[in-house]
Design a protein around this motif. Structure first.
Motif, PDB file in Angstrom:
ATOM      1  N   TYR A 136       1.951  17.557  14.061  1.00 60.16           N
ATOM      2  CA  TYR A 136       2.014  16.923  12.743  1.00 60.16           C
ATOM      3  C   TYR A 136       2.946  17.685  11.798  1.00 60.16           C
ATOM      4  CZ  TYR A 136       0.958  15.560   8.026  1.00 60.16           C
ATOM      5  OH  TYR A 136       1.101  15.152   6.729  1.00 60.16           O
ATOM      6  N   VAL A 137       2.774  18.996  11.725  1.00 62.26           N
ATOM      7  CA  VAL A 137       3.564  19.811  10.804  1.00 62.26           C
ATOM      8  C   VAL A 137       5.052  19.732  11.146  1.00 62.26           C
ATOM      9  CG1 VAL A 137       4.051  22.181  10.093  1.00 62.26           C
ATOM     10  CG2 VAL A 137       1.686  21.376  10.203  1.00 62.26           C
ATOM     11  N   LEU A 138       5.378  19.730  12.429  1.00 62.69           N
ATOM     12  CA  LEU A 138       6.781  19.652  12.841  1.00 62.69           C
ATOM     13  C   LEU A 138       7.393  18.302  12.486  1.00 62.69           C
ATOM     14  CD1 LEU A 138       6.628  21.414  16.338  1.00 62.69           C
ATOM     15  CD2 LEU A 138       7.690  22.296  14.244  1.00 62.69           C
ATOM     16  N   LEU A 139       6.648  17.233  12.739  1.00 61.21           N
ATOM     17  CA  LEU A 139       7.180  15.893  12.481  1.00 61.21           C
ATOM     18  C   LEU A 139       7.145  15.522  11.004  1.00 61.21           C
ATOM     19  CD1 LEU A 139       5.697  13.835  15.476  1.00 61.21           C
ATOM     20  CD2 LEU A 139       8.004  14.774  15.228  1.00 61.21           C
ATOM     21  N   ALA A 140       6.227  16.129  10.242  1.00 58.18           N
ATOM     22  CA  ALA A 140       6.094  15.786   8.824  1.00 58.18           C
ATOM     23  C   ALA A 140       7.342  16.141   8.018  1.00 58.18           C
ATOM     24  CB  ALA A 140       4.874  16.484   8.228  1.00 58.18           C
ATOM     25  N   GLN A 141       8.177  17.013   8.564  1.00 59.04           N
ATOM     26  CA  GLN A 141       9.430  17.357   7.890  1.00 59.04           C
ATOM     27  C   GLN A 141      10.380  16.162   7.853  1.00 59.04           C
ATOM     28  OE1 GLN A 141      11.070  20.776   9.875  1.00 59.04           O
ATOM     29  NE2 GLN A 141       9.101  21.847   9.956  1.00 59.04           N
ATOM     30  N   MET A 199       0.845  -1.200   0.000  1.00 58.83           N
ATOM     31  CA  MET A 199       0.000   0.000   0.000  1.00 58.83           C
ATOM     32  C   MET A 199       0.880   1.250   0.000  1.00 58.83           C
ATOM     33  SD  MET A 199      -2.776   1.351   2.846  1.00 58.83           S
ATOM     34  CE  MET A 199      -3.836  -0.087   2.663  1.00 58.83           C
ATOM     35  N   THR A 200       0.629   2.141  -0.947  1.00 60.82           N
ATOM     36  CA  THR A 200       1.402   3.372  -1.007  1.00 60.82           C
ATOM     37  C   THR A 200       0.925   4.340   0.081  1.00 60.82           C
ATOM     38  OG1 THR A 200      -0.122   4.449  -2.549  1.00 60.82           O
ATOM     39  CG2 THR A 200       1.650   3.100  -3.495  1.00 60.82           C
ATOM     40  N   LEU A 201       1.764   5.345   0.361  1.00 56.77           N
ATOM     41  CA  LEU A 201       1.407   6.336   1.371  1.00 56.77           C
ATOM     42  C   LEU A 201       0.166   7.113   0.953  1.00 56.77           C
ATOM     43  CD1 LEU A 201       2.422   7.344   4.099  1.00 56.77           C
ATOM     44  CD2 LEU A 201       3.751   9.092   2.890  1.00 56.77           C
ATOM     45  N   GLU A 202       0.044   7.390  -0.338  1.00 56.64           N
ATOM     46  CA  GLU A 202      -1.120   8.120  -0.842  1.00 56.64           C
ATOM     47  C   GLU A 202      -2.402   7.322  -0.618  1.00 56.64           C
ATOM     48  OE1 GLU A 202      -2.769  10.048  -5.037  1.00 56.64           O
ATOM     49  OE2 GLU A 202      -0.662   9.436  -4.844  1.00 56.64           O
ATOM     50  N   THR A 203      -2.333   6.003  -0.857  1.00 58.32           N
ATOM     51  CA  THR A 203      -3.496   5.145  -0.622  1.00 58.32           C
ATOM     52  C   THR A 203      -3.847   5.098   0.856  1.00 58.32           C
ATOM     53  OG1 THR A 203      -2.892   3.765  -2.523  1.00 58.32           O
ATOM     54  CG2 THR A 203      -4.427   2.824  -0.932  1.00 58.32           C
ATOM     55  N   PHE A 204      -2.820   5.054   1.709  1.00 57.92           N
ATOM     56  CA  PHE A 204      -3.053   5.053   3.150  1.00 57.92           C
ATOM     57  C   PHE A 204      -3.768   6.322   3.582  1.00 57.92           C
ATOM     58  CE2 PHE A 204      -1.726   6.229   7.439  1.00 57.92           C
ATOM     59  CZ  PHE A 204      -2.104   5.099   8.151  1.00 57.92           C
ATOM     60  N   PHE A 205      -3.320   7.467   3.083  1.00 58.81           N
ATOM     61  CA  PHE A 205      -3.961   8.738   3.401  1.00 58.81           C
ATOM     62  C   PHE A 205      -5.431   8.730   2.967  1.00 58.81           C
ATOM     63  CE2 PHE A 205       0.259  11.210   3.323  1.00 58.81           C
ATOM     64  CZ  PHE A 205       0.351  11.129   4.701  1.00 58.81           C
ATOM     65  N   THR A 251       6.341  11.340   7.413  1.00 53.11           N
ATOM     66  CA  THR A 251       4.924  11.681   7.320  1.00 53.11           C
ATOM     67  C   THR A 251       4.042  10.716   8.094  1.00 53.11           C
ATOM     68  OG1 THR A 251       5.332  12.589   5.114  1.00 53.11           O
ATOM     69  CG2 THR A 251       3.056  12.165   5.716  1.00 53.11           C
ATOM     70  N   LEU A 252       4.306   9.418   8.003  1.00 59.83           N
ATOM     71  CA  LEU A 252       3.456   8.430   8.648  1.00 59.83           C
ATOM     72  C   LEU A 252       3.497   8.568  10.165  1.00 59.83           C
ATOM     73  CD1 LEU A 252       1.550   6.084   8.336  1.00 59.83           C
ATOM     74  CD2 LEU A 252       3.521   4.531   8.262  1.00 59.83           C
ATOM     75  N   VAL A 253       4.694   8.714  10.718  1.00 55.98           N
ATOM     76  CA  VAL A 253       4.822   8.893  12.164  1.00 55.98           C
ATOM     77  C   VAL A 253       4.152  10.200  12.589  1.00 55.98           C
ATOM     78  CG1 VAL A 253       6.449   9.270  14.055  1.00 55.98           C
ATOM     79  CG2 VAL A 253       6.919   7.523  12.336  1.00 55.98           C
ATOM     80  N   ALA A 254       4.318  11.241  11.782  1.00 60.85           N
ATOM     81  CA  ALA A 254       3.690  12.526  12.084  1.00 60.85           C
ATOM     82  C   ALA A 254       2.175  12.380  12.139  1.00 60.85           C
ATOM     83  CB  ALA A 254       4.078  13.563  11.031  1.00 60.85           C
ATOM     84  N   LEU A 255       1.624  11.613  11.217  1.00 64.46           N
ATOM     85  CA  LEU A 255       0.184  11.395  11.161  1.00 64.46           C
ATOM     86  C   LEU A 255      -0.314  10.706  12.433  1.00 64.46           C
ATOM     87  CD1 LEU A 255      -2.024  11.738   8.804  1.00 64.46           C
ATOM     88  CD2 LEU A 255      -1.819   9.265   8.581  1.00 64.46           C
ATOM     89  N   LEU A 256       0.382   9.660  12.831  1.00 68.01           N
ATOM     90  CA  LEU A 256      -0.037   8.885  13.997  1.00 68.01           C
ATOM     91  C   LEU A 256       0.158   9.667  15.294  1.00 68.01           C
ATOM     92  CD1 LEU A 256       1.398   5.388  12.969  1.00 68.01           C
ATOM     93  CD2 LEU A 256      -0.955   6.203  12.781  1.00 68.01           C
TER      94      LEU A 256
END
Length: 208
Positions: A164-169, A1-7, A172-177
Motif C-alpha cells: 500500500y505505502v509503495l503504491l500510494a505514492q 463520491m470523494t476519496l475521503e468519503t470512500f475511505f 491511492t485507490l489502487v494502492a488501497l485495493l
C-alpha cells in the motif's frame, strides 16, 4: 463520491467485518449478550484505538459514534444469522478474520500516511491496526492469539501495508485495493496451506 468519503465507508466496512469476527468467536465460546458486544467491539476498534494512541491522534470512534452503531448492527445481524445454525466451523472465523485484516491493514497504513508519518511507521501502524484487535479478542476469549500461532499472520499485514505505502505514492485507490488484496490472499493461503516462518523445531516431546 470523494476519496475521503470512500475511505470513511471503507473503514466502516472493516469495522463491521471485524465485529462479525468477534461475534463468531463469542458464539463458539457460548457467551451471553454482553460477551458478544465486548468481543465484537474489542475486535472492531481495539487495533485502531491503539494506533491512534501511539500516533497521538484523536481516537476515531470517540469522535464519531457511528462506528459504535456499525458494531452493534453487525453484531446483531450476525446473531440473527447464527440463530439458524447449531455450529460454526473454526475456519469460518479464520476467513472472517482474514477479511478484516485486509481492510484494517491498508486503512491503518493510510491513516498514518495521511498524518505525515514516515513510511516505515505507516507499515507498522497498518500491522498494529489489523492485528491488535484480534489479539485482544483472543486473549479475552482465552484462546492462543492467532498472531502467535505458526501460520503467517502479522507477516501478511506487513507485506500488504508495504504494498500500500509503495503504491500510494502514485494512486491511492489502487494502492488501497491492491494492498488489501495482497493481505487477504496471503492470509488465506497461510490458512489453506499452513505457510509459516518457523525458526525453531518442535521440542514439545523433548526432555524437560
Amino acid at each position: 463520491m470523494t476519496l475521503e468519503t470512500f475511505f470513511y465507508w471503507f473503514d466502516h466496512l472493516g469495522v463491521a467485518v471485524f465485529a462479525v469476527s468477534g461475534t463468531l468467536l463469542a458464539f463458539r465460546k457460548n457467551m451471553d449478550g454482553f460477551g458478544v458486544v465486548v468481543l465484537a467491539s474489542v475486535t472492531a476498534i481495539g487495533g485502531g484505538t491503539i494506533r491512534d494512541l501511539i500516533l497521538d491522534l484523536p481516537v476515531f470512534w470517540a469522535y464519531d459514534a457511528t462506528y459504535i452503531y456499525t458494531i452493534l448492527v453487525a453484531a446483531f445481524a450476525t446473531i440473527v444469522w447464527l440463530r439458524f445454525r447449531d455450529y460454526i466451523h473454526k475456519k469460518t472465523l479464520h476467513i472472517a478474520d482474514a477479511v478484516g485484516l485486509s481492510f484494517f491493514t491498508v486503512m491503518g497504513a493510510q491513516k498514518a500516511l495521511e498524518a505525515g508519518f514516515p513510511e516505515v511507521v505507516c507499515v507498522v501502524m497498518g500491522t498494529v491496526t489489523a492485528c491488535f484487535g484480534g489479539m485482544l479478542r483472543d486473549v479475552l476469549a482465552r484462546d492462543i492469539p492467532m498472531v502467535l500461532k505458526g501460520e503467517l499472520y502479522a507477516t501478511t499485514c506487513l507485506v500488504g501495508a508495504s504494498v500500500y505505502v509503495l503504491l500510494a505514492q502514485h494512486t491511492t485507490l489502487v494502492a488501497l485495493l491492491v494492498g488489501g488484496l495482497v493481505t487477504l490472499l496471503l492470509r488465506l493461503g497461510a490458512i489453506r496451506w499452513q505457510w509459516s516462518l518457523m525458526v525453531f523445531q518442535d521440542h514439545s516431546d523433548g526432555p524437560r
